[in-house]
Design a protein around this motif. Structure first.
Motif, PDB file in Angstrom:
ATOM      1  N   ILE A 198       0.831  -1.207   0.000  1.00 19.78           N
ATOM      2  CA  ILE A 198       0.000   0.000   0.000  1.00 19.78           C
ATOM      3  C   ILE A 198       0.866   1.259   0.000  1.00 19.78           C
ATOM      4  O   ILE A 198       0.547   2.253  -0.661  1.00 19.78           O
ATOM      5  CB  ILE A 198      -0.956  -0.027   1.211  1.00 19.78           C
ATOM      6  N   TYR A 208      -5.251  -3.726  -0.096  1.00 17.51           N
ATOM      7  CA  TYR A 208      -6.170  -3.358   1.000  1.00 17.51           C
ATOM      8  C   TYR A 208      -7.024  -4.556   1.398  1.00 17.51           C
ATOM      9  O   TYR A 208      -7.244  -4.809   2.596  1.00 17.51           O
ATOM     10  CB  TYR A 208      -7.079  -2.204   0.571  1.00 17.51           C
ATOM     11  N   ASP A 227     -10.283  -1.513   5.788  1.00 17.21           N
ATOM     12  CA  ASP A 227      -9.465  -1.886   4.641  1.00 17.21           C
ATOM     13  C   ASP A 227     -10.311  -2.460   3.505  1.00 17.21           C
ATOM     14  O   ASP A 227     -10.104  -2.136   2.330  1.00 17.21           O
ATOM     15  CB  ASP A 227      -8.409  -2.915   5.051  1.00 17.21           C
TER      16      ASP A 227
END
Length: 262
Positions: A198, A208, A227
């Motif tokens: 990320i 995510y 997330d």
């Protein structure tokens, strides 16, 4: 790999990303500079628009055309993008005949072989590519993806690690190594890798989603929900409605599941 991989970027394996035991993994890389786009030479665009096959021209007009290895490589990439894997393999074969050290042609043929079910042949092509260019991160990455498909998780982890030694900013390699670490039971290591993915690509929805799955396993329900919601948003923004819906379903499942007291 079919049970643990989702592609978007670079090609061909599609499964749900948010089932209980499934993680999301982007697919193949072409080379370090062309990760998400297939290069098509200007001359090939014209040929494609008139649906001319270079191999047919060569056969029917022997001596009239002297196609370059790059022409066959680009045509192979076009066919690969259309999922004509056998046609792509034939073109990559011709490119390699003309230039036996054509690194990208080995990578392309390896990808086509893997997606057509010849994973062992794919590994042989990636091995050859690494002999030609030992410090190419994408060759390690692609071989790692194929080894994941074969269930050789430890070898896949090693390949992703080698890719990261060469290119420490390789977001997809962090994501895929995180999946391998999670598969081997290293949830903390997996979480760290997803965070790195990320960091280097904040728009990678798979990372995510995978971090959300890791956080769920580690007992961080709210972090997992946040997330996976982010993954759903990114999937939708990137035109992947299917996985956006799957992510939202996973969020709903988490929200409706009672928290277990610590």
């Amino acid at each position: 790999m079919k049970s643990t991989i989702l592609t978007g970027l670079l090609t061909g394996l599609v499964v749900s990303c948010f089932t209980t035991a499934t993680s999301c993994q982007p697919g193949y890389a072409r080379n370090n500079s062309l990760v998400s786009k297939i290069p098509i030479a200007a001359s090939l665009r014209g040929l494609a628009s008139t649906r001319v096959d270079l191999s047919v021209l060569v056969a029917s007009e022997s001596g009239a055309i002297d196609p370059k290895a790059e022409d066959f490589y680009n045509q192979g990439e076009e066919k690969y993008a259309k999922r004509d894997y056998q046609g792509a393999i034939a073109d990559f074969d011709r490119a390699i005949e003309l230039n036996p050290n054509y690194f990208n042609a080995y990578i392309g043929r390896g990808n086509a072989r893997d997606d057509s079910g010849d994973s062992r042949g794919a590994i042989a092509d990636y091995d050859r590519a690494l002999k030609i260019s030992p410090n190419n991160a994408s060759a390690y990455y692609n071989r790692g993806v194929t080894r994941s498909r074969l269930g050789d998780t430890q070898a896949a982890l090693s390949d992703f690690t080698e890719a990261l030694k060469i290119n420490p900013n390789y977001a997809s390699a962090y994501n895929n190594r995180g999946i391998a670490r999670q598969t081997l039971g290293d949830s903390e290591g997996a979480l760290a890798d997803f965070e790195q993915a990320i960091k280097f690509n904040p728009n990678l929805p798979q990372a995510y989603g995978n971090r959300g799955n890791a956080r769920e396993r580690l007992g961080d329900k709210q972090g997992a929900i946040a997330d996976i919601q982010k993954a759903a948003e990114l999937f939708l923004q990137q035109g992947d409605k299917y996985n956006s819906v799957k992510a939202r379903m996973k969020v709903k499942e988490l929200q409706e599941t009672p928290s277990i007291p610590q």
